[in-house]
Design a protein around this motif. Structure first.
Motif, PDB file in Angstrom:
ATOM      1  N   VAL A   2       1.178  -1.567  -0.050  1.00 37.83           N
ATOM      2  CA  VAL A   2      -0.067  -0.417  -0.406  1.00 37.83           C
ATOM      3  C   VAL A   2       0.774   1.238   0.007  1.00 37.83           C
ATOM      4  N   PHE A   3       1.570   1.459   0.996  1.00 35.66           N
ATOM      5  CA  PHE A   3       2.749   2.633   1.028  1.00 35.66           C
ATOM      6  C   PHE A   3       3.582   2.324  -0.487  1.00 35.66           C
ATOM      7  N   ILE A   4       4.389   1.790  -1.805  1.00 34.43           N
ATOM      8  CA  ILE A   4       4.455   1.580  -2.321  1.00 34.43           C
ATOM      9  C   ILE A   4       3.823   2.189  -3.401  1.00 34.43           C
ATOM     10  N   GLY A   5       3.002   1.341  -3.335  1.00 33.25           N
ATOM     11  CA  GLY A   5       1.338   2.427  -4.577  1.00 33.25           C
ATOM     12  C   GLY A   5       1.484   3.595  -4.289  1.00 33.25           C
ATOM     13  N   TYR A   6       0.797   3.575  -2.995  1.00 32.61           N
ATOM     14  CA  TYR A   6       0.902   5.216  -2.167  1.00 32.61           C
ATOM     15  C   TYR A   6       1.781   6.252  -3.106  1.00 32.61           C
ATOM     16  N   VAL A   7       2.812   5.736  -2.640  1.00 37.45           N
ATOM     17  CA  VAL A   7       4.047   6.557  -3.777  1.00 37.45           C
ATOM     18  C   VAL A   7       3.985   6.516  -5.027  1.00 37.45           C
ATOM     19  N   MET A   8       3.898   5.739  -5.369  1.00 32.96           N
ATOM     20  CA  MET A   8       3.853   5.460  -7.068  1.00 32.96           C
ATOM     21  C   MET A   8       2.679   6.637  -7.796  1.00 32.96           C
ATOM     22  N   VAL A   9       1.650   6.452  -6.986  1.00 30.73           N
ATOM     23  CA  VAL A   9       0.626   7.911  -7.200  1.00 30.73           C
ATOM     24  C   VAL A   9       0.912   8.965  -6.870  1.00 30.73           C
ATOM     25  N   LYS A  10       1.287   9.073  -6.102  1.00 29.50           N
ATOM     26  CA  LYS A  10       1.941  10.493  -5.725  1.00 29.50           C
ATOM     27  C   LYS A  10       2.509  10.980  -6.601  1.00 29.50           C
ATOM     28  N   SER A  11       3.526  10.229  -7.463  1.00 30.94           N
ATOM     29  CA  SER A  11       4.855  10.473  -7.744  1.00 30.94           C
ATOM     30  C   SER A  11       4.076  11.067  -9.011  1.00 30.94           C
ATOM     31  N   LYS A  12       3.705  10.136  -9.839  1.00 29.29           N
ATOM     32  CA  LYS A  12       2.931  10.712 -10.964  1.00 29.29           C
ATOM     33  C   LYS A  12       1.879  11.635 -11.426  1.00 29.29           C
ATOM     34  N   ARG A  13       0.937  11.565  -9.834  1.00 25.42           N
ATOM     35  CA  ARG A  13       0.230  13.239 -10.442  1.00 25.42           C
ATOM     36  C   ARG A  13       1.511  14.623  -9.978  1.00 25.42           C
ATOM     37  N   LYS A  14       3.412  14.145  -9.721  1.00 24.94           N
ATOM     38  CA  LYS A  14       3.286  15.423  -9.471  1.00 24.94           C
ATOM     39  C   LYS A  14       4.068  15.764 -10.987  1.00 24.94           C
ATOM     40  N   SER A  15       4.426  15.084 -11.466  1.00 26.00           N
ATOM     41  CA  SER A  15       5.194  14.472 -12.705  1.00 26.00           C
ATOM     42  C   SER A  15       4.495  15.303 -13.879  1.00 26.00           C
ATOM     43  N   ALA A  16       2.975  14.719 -13.657  1.00 27.41           N
ATOM     44  CA  ALA A  16       1.919  15.158 -14.817  1.00 27.41           C
ATOM     45  C   ALA A  16       1.354  16.714 -15.041  1.00 27.41           C
TER      46      ALA A  16
END
Length: 80
Positions: free
Chosen positions: A66-80
């Motif tokens: 869950v933590f890794i998924g949250y970090v991946m989703v959060k980092s994808k939002r920043k780069s978009a």
């Protein structure tokens, strides 16, 4: 703050060592002790010797996922 970090580290080491000693005694030594000995009153039934580590492992794996998924989703939002 350094003293607080050392205190927390010492506390974590003591707790870990205590749990390791308890579990090792429970799993390795206790089966060789007579079942009517008083020491068996201080330990859970043998069935939990496998269930507790499996439950802890599955919980840890789930939380990490869950933590890794949250970090991946959060980092994808920043780069978009």
């Amino acid at each position: 703050m350094e003293l607080a970090d050392k205190t927390v580290g010492l506390l974590l080491c003591v707790i870990s060592l205590s749990l390791f000693t308890y579990y090792t005694f429970w799993v390795i030594i206790l089966p060789f002790v007579d079942t009517d000995h008083f020491i068996h009153n201080y330990f859970l039934p043998k069935e939990y010797a496998l269930l507790l580590p499996v439950f802890a492992g599955v919980s840890l794996f789930s939380l990490l996922s869950v933590f890794i998924g949250y970090v991946m989703v959060k980092s994808k939002r920043k780069s978009a």
